[in-house]
Design an enzyme around this catalytic site. Structure first.
Site, PDB file in Angstrom:
ATOM      1  N   ASN A 181       0.837  -1.198   0.000  1.00  0.00           N
ATOM      2  CA  ASN A 181       0.000   0.000   0.000  1.00  0.00           C
ATOM      3  C   ASN A 181       0.875   1.252   0.000  1.00  0.00           C
ATOM      4  OD1 ASN A 181       0.601  -0.827   2.675  1.00  0.00           O
ATOM      5  ND2 ASN A 181      -1.135   0.282   3.531  1.00  0.00           N
ATOM      6  N   GLU A 185       0.288   5.169   0.598  1.00  0.00           N
ATOM      7  CA  GLU A 185      -0.654   6.213   1.020  1.00  0.00           C
ATOM      8  C   GLU A 185      -0.180   7.583   0.554  1.00  0.00           C
ATOM      9  OE1 GLU A 185      -1.221   5.576   5.235  1.00  0.00           O
ATOM     10  OE2 GLU A 185      -2.340   3.715   4.857  1.00  0.00           O
ATOM     11  N   ASN A 186      -1.071   8.551   0.736  1.00  0.00           N
ATOM     12  CA  ASN A 186      -0.796   9.906   0.244  1.00  0.00           C
ATOM     13  C   ASN A 186      -1.356  10.909   1.248  1.00  0.00           C
ATOM     14  OD1 ASN A 186      -1.423  12.428  -1.529  1.00  0.00           O
ATOM     15  ND2 ASN A 186      -0.179  11.127  -2.827  1.00  0.00           N
ATOM     16  N   ALA A 187      -0.704  12.057   1.360  1.00  0.00           N
ATOM     17  CA  ALA A 187      -1.174  13.102   2.275  1.00  0.00           C
ATOM     18  C   ALA A 187      -2.590  13.539   1.904  1.00  0.00           C
ATOM     19  CB  ALA A 187      -0.219  14.288   2.235  1.00  0.00           C
ATOM     20  N   TYR A 209      -5.532  11.938   1.426  1.00  0.00           N
ATOM     21  CA  TYR A 209      -5.851  10.549   1.793  1.00  0.00           C
ATOM     22  C   TYR A 209      -6.499   9.688   0.704  1.00  0.00           C
ATOM     23  CZ  TYR A 209      -4.895  12.058   6.625  1.00  0.00           C
ATOM     24  OH  TYR A 209      -4.321  12.540   7.765  1.00  0.00           O
ATOM     25  N   CYS A 252      -4.018   0.647  -2.571  1.00  0.00           N
ATOM     26  CA  CYS A 252      -3.945  -0.593  -1.787  1.00  0.00           C
ATOM     27  C   CYS A 252      -2.846  -1.509  -2.333  1.00  0.00           C
ATOM     28  CB  CYS A 252      -5.266  -1.340  -1.852  1.00  0.00           C
ATOM     29  SG  CYS A 252      -6.567  -0.656  -0.812  1.00  0.00           S
ATOM     30  N   GLU A 311      -3.038  -4.681  -3.067  1.00  0.00           N
ATOM     31  CA  GLU A 311      -3.499  -5.545  -4.163  1.00  0.00           C
ATOM     32  C   GLU A 311      -3.464  -4.768  -5.480  1.00  0.00           C
ATOM     33  OE1 GLU A 311      -4.916  -4.933  -1.287  1.00  0.00           O
ATOM     34  OE2 GLU A 311      -6.201  -6.544  -0.596  1.00  0.00           O
ATOM     35  N   CYS A 327     -10.274  -5.024   0.497  1.00  0.00           N
ATOM     36  CA  CYS A 327     -11.389  -4.067   0.470  1.00  0.00           C
ATOM     37  C   CYS A 327     -12.244  -4.313  -0.780  1.00  0.00           C
ATOM     38  CB  CYS A 327     -10.858  -2.636   0.512  1.00  0.00           C
ATOM     39  SG  CYS A 327     -10.214  -2.058  -1.069  1.00  0.00           S
ATOM     40  N   CYS A 370     -10.637  -3.531  -4.151  1.00  0.00           N
ATOM     41  CA  CYS A 370      -9.616  -4.500  -4.582  1.00  0.00           C
ATOM     42  C   CYS A 370     -10.252  -5.795  -5.053  1.00  0.00           C
ATOM     43  CB  CYS A 370      -8.628  -4.759  -3.451  1.00  0.00           C
ATOM     44  SG  CYS A 370      -7.504  -3.367  -3.241  1.00  0.00           S
TER      45      CYS A 370
END
Ligand code: THU
Length: 131
Positions: free
Chosen positions: A40, A42-44, A46, A51, A53, A84, A87
């Site tokens: 995964n 992530e990014n600031a 959000y 993910c 997958e 999720c 995915c």
């Protein structure tokens, strides 16, 4: 499945998850036998996060493959990780209902389910005339 678990573990170590601190790794076996991993990211901002997958699928497609035969997802535990909804649909694009999805924690395999169990009555490429 050991090779996939090994790769997924390695991927989990590379996760960029400074916001959730929930590190996830994934690994896929493509038709032909090659394996592809992702974590995964992530990014600031959000919602822009990716993910594990999805990142493994991107790696597989970028390597020239379009069919997934087996999938491992590993999370930090203690609860078994569940892919999720998004995915599940992304996996469906490249796999059929009988795809085995191995759900793992740091201690190894927790449970194996099929994509059909995760995403019953799914919408897939054949609905729009592609297979
Ligand atoms: N996450 C995945 O990478 N895969 C899943 O199937 C479930 C959730 C990630 C997204 C986010 O970076 C973190 O786990 C917490 O939700």
């Amino acid at each position: 499945m050991d090779d996939l678990l090994h790769l997924a573990r390695r991927m989990m170590l590379h996760a960029h998850a400074p916001y959730s601190k929930f590190h996830v790794g994934a690994a896929l076996r493509a038709e032909g036998g090659s394996i592809h991993g992702g974590c995964n990211v992530e990014n600031a901002a959000y919602p822009q996060g990716l993910c594990a997958e999805a990142s493994a699928i991107a790696a597989m497609v970028a390597a020239g493959h379009k069919r997934i035969l087996e999938c491992v997802v590993i999370g930090p535990g203690p609860e078994v990780i569940m892919p999720c909804g998004g995915c599940r649909q992304k996996l469906r694009e490249f796999a059929s209902d009988d795809l085995p999805v191995h759900l793992c924690g740091p201690d190894g395999l927790h449970r194996t389910v099929t994509l059909g169990q995760l995403l019953p009555l799914s919408f897939g490429p054949h609905h729009i005339g592609k297979s």
